[in-house]
Enzyme design. Structure first.
Site, mmCIF file in Angstrom:
data_model
loop_
_atom_site.group_PDB
_atom_site.id
_atom_site.type_symbol
_atom_site.label_atom_id
_atom_site.label_comp_id
_atom_site.label_asym_id
_atom_site.label_seq_id
_atom_site.Cartn_x
_atom_site.Cartn_y
_atom_site.Cartn_z
ATOM 1 N N CYS A 94 57.690 -53.190 -29.869
ATOM 2 C CA CYS A 94 59.116 -53.157 -29.556
ATOM 3 C C CYS A 94 59.687 -54.526 -29.881
ATOM 4 O O CYS A 94 59.270 -55.522 -29.294
ATOM 5 C CB CYS A 94 59.255 -52.825 -28.068
ATOM 6 S SG CYS A 94 60.948 -52.838 -27.493
ATOM 7 N N CYS A 101 72.149 -60.590 -25.923
ATOM 8 C CA CYS A 101 72.905 -59.459 -26.467
ATOM 9 C C CYS A 101 74.375 -59.598 -26.088
ATOM 10 O O CYS A 101 74.689 -59.926 -24.948
ATOM 11 C CB CYS A 101 72.353 -58.139 -25.927
ATOM 12 S SG CYS A 101 73.210 -56.698 -26.612
ATOM 13 N N CYS A 323 60.622 -51.098 -22.929
ATOM 14 C CA CYS A 323 61.659 -51.505 -23.873
ATOM 15 C C CYS A 323 63.010 -51.516 -23.187
ATOM 16 O O CYS A 323 63.276 -50.710 -22.322
ATOM 17 C CB CYS A 323 61.693 -50.539 -25.031
ATOM 18 S SG CYS A 323 60.316 -50.775 -26.097
HETATM 19 N N1 SAH Z 1 70.715 -52.601 -27.658
HETATM 20 C C1 SAH Z 1 70.103 -51.407 -28.046
HETATM 21 C C2 SAH Z 1 68.600 -51.475 -28.130
HETATM 22 C C3 SAH Z 1 67.874 -52.222 -27.038
HETATM 23 S S1 SAH Z 1 67.827 -51.538 -25.433
HETATM 24 C C4 SAH Z 1 70.532 -50.277 -27.146
HETATM 25 O O1 SAH Z 1 71.120 -50.539 -26.115
HETATM 26 O O2 SAH Z 1 70.307 -49.129 -27.496
HETATM 27 C C5 SAH Z 1 66.674 -50.174 -25.501
HETATM 28 C C6 SAH Z 1 66.946 -49.139 -24.414
HETATM 29 O O3 SAH Z 1 66.633 -49.619 -23.082
HETATM 30 C C7 SAH Z 1 68.392 -48.736 -24.377
HETATM 31 O O4 SAH Z 1 68.525 -47.348 -24.281
HETATM 32 C C8 SAH Z 1 68.873 -49.417 -23.112
HETATM 33 O O5 SAH Z 1 70.040 -48.832 -22.637
HETATM 34 C C9 SAH Z 1 67.683 -49.269 -22.212
HETATM 35 N N2 SAH Z 1 67.716 -50.110 -21.000
HETATM 36 C C10 SAH Z 1 68.448 -51.222 -20.756
HETATM 37 N N3 SAH Z 1 68.237 -51.673 -19.507
HETATM 38 C C11 SAH Z 1 67.344 -50.830 -18.925
HETATM 39 C C12 SAH Z 1 66.733 -50.754 -17.643
HETATM 40 N N4 SAH Z 1 66.991 -51.648 -16.700
HETATM 41 N N5 SAH Z 1 65.865 -49.743 -17.409
HETATM 42 C C13 SAH Z 1 65.591 -48.838 -18.371
HETATM 43 N N6 SAH Z 1 66.127 -48.851 -19.599
HETATM 44 C C14 SAH Z 1 67.003 -49.834 -19.886
HETATM 45 FE FE1 SF4 Z 2 72.533 -54.956 -25.273
HETATM 46 FE FE2 SF4 Z 2 71.218 -52.647 -25.391
HETATM 47 FE FE3 SF4 Z 2 71.119 -54.204 -23.180
HETATM 48 FE FE4 SF4 Z 2 73.369 -52.931 -23.789
HETATM 49 S S1 SF4 Z 2 71.414 -51.980 -23.268
HETATM 50 S S2 SF4 Z 2 73.200 -55.089 -23.153
HETATM 51 S S3 SF4 Z 2 73.354 -53.014 -26.004
HETATM 52 S S4 SF4 Z 2 70.307 -54.700 -25.191
#
Ligand code: SAH
Ligand code: SF4
Length: 335
Positions: A94, A101, A323
């Site tokens: 990953c 971000c 991830c």
């Molecule tokens: N920025 C992109 C890719 C990175 S995040 C995006 O947001 O799609 C990868 C995944 O993890 C995304 O679906 C995001 O929403 C999720 N994610 C973020 N914070 C999380 C958390 N605390 N628990 C579970 N998934 C989370």
């Molecule tokens: Fe960025 Fe993805 Fe986190 Fe949203 S979920 S803040 S787009 S890394």
């Protein structure tokens, strides 16, 4: 690792040197130029001076089937990458696409860090090489790559595409595009462009809410690009590529997990070429994860509505390595 100077060094060299070097770095995973035995010694020396191959990683936490690396970039900024080892020799890395971000999703630890800068294509690939070198010693290899670490890949579009092409190169890393996935918070322009790349890379949308009102509350990006706009772009993507979309949906207690929202999600996704990935929420200060019962109930409603549901990324949670949760609880400072 800094290999930007390679082209300059190769100016007076025969063309095949480029290929030999690609093979050594991305295919044989050398970490020192002395291992590039196909090259003449004077060239190896020159490269060793100008293009260091070592990857600085401050710490690696391993736990069960996951390993997390904190990679230190040339300018001392830090990013995280995770290796997840699945049954059947599937080893997924990953990767991060940015330092921090800019999207500021409320539920996301990376979003809380703020944004420093985009990663270069080499810095993205470096994360994969870090684990590929480790795995080589164990007679294993990286079989899948997901752009689900820190950052929004679609706002660092060109570098992400360049990294994919390096990883896809048959003479180098040689990983099939179908084994790579990009996750986006929903940037319509990026999605439309991606549809026209002619790549078979998988696409995931961080949906997390079935309507724009709720989505705006937890994902500020929705205020700029409405859910409707994002779904229109995705429709175009499906029309062009005929590829399935993975809709990621985080189960946040009392926020995204009610039966009403499940019914709304069924309506939104009926007829779509794709499936829902219900993600267990990794707790942050702001929200809590849904109960197991809530998740089961939610899933049942989707399935009754003929929506395909999978539940992934549940492991790695013990090291906060799931991830999208890379920066959580380790109190990572990116600068
Ligand atoms: N920025 C992109 C890719 C990175 S995040 C995006 O947001 O799609 C990868 C995944 O993890 C995304 O679906 C995001 O929403 C999720 N994610 C973020 N914070 C999380 C958390 N605390 N628990 C579970 N998934 C989370
Ligand atoms: Fe960025 Fe993805 Fe986190 Fe949203 S979920 S803040 S787009 S890394």
């Amino acid at each position: 690792m800094n290999i930007q100077g390679i082209n300059e060094i190769l100016i007076d060299q025969p063309k095949y040197r480029q290929q030999q070097i690609e093979k050594a770095i991305y295919g044989e995973f050398i970490s020192d130029w002395s291992e590039a035995i196909a090259l003449p010694e004077h060239l190896r020396k020159q490269l060793a001076e100008a293009c260091p191959l070592d990857i600085h990683a401050e710490e690696t936490i391993s736990s069960g089937d996951s390993r997390k690396a904190l990679i230190i970039l040339e300018d001392e900024l830090k990013i995280e990458a995770v290796l997840m080892m699945h049954k059947g020799d599937r080893n997924t890395v990953c990767v991060s696409s940015q330092v921090g971000c800019p999207m500021g999703c409320l539920f996301c630890a990376t979003g809380k860090l703020g944004f420093k800068r985009n990663l270069t294509a080499d810095e993205i690939v470096e994360q994969v090489l870090y684990f590929a070198r480790q795995l080589k010693k164990e007679n294993k290899r990286v079989t899948n790559i997901v752009f689900m670490g820190m950052g929004e890949p679609m706002v660092n579009y060109d570098n992400v595409m360049a990294a994919i092409r390096i990883l896809n190169n048959p003479n180098g890393f040689n990983l099939g595009a179908r084994r790579m996935s990009i996750s986006t918070s929903g940037i319509p322009e990026g999605i439309r462009k991606f549809a026209r790349e002619g790549l078979e890379v998988n696409l995931a949308l961080s949906l997390h809410a079935p309507n724009n009102e709720l989505r705006c509350k937890i994902m500020p990006v929705s205020r700029r690009h409405s859910l409707e706009e994002v779904m229109d772009a995705l429709r175009e993507y499906v029309d062009i590529t005929h590829r399935k979309i993975m809709f990621e949906y985080i189960m946040i207690k009392d926020v995204t997990d009610t039966p009403e929202l499940a019914h709304e999600l069924v309506k939104l996704l009926s007829g779509w070429l794709g499936y829902v990935n219900l993600i267990n929420y990794n707790q942050t200060e702001m929200f809590a994860p849904s109960t197991r019962e809530r998740i089961e109930e939610f899933k049942q409603i989707l399935e009754d509505g003929h929506i395909t549901v999978v539940q992934r990324y549940t492991f790695g949670q013990d090291i906060d390595g799931a991830c999208g949760q890379l920066a959580a609880r380790t109190k990572l400072q990116i600068d």
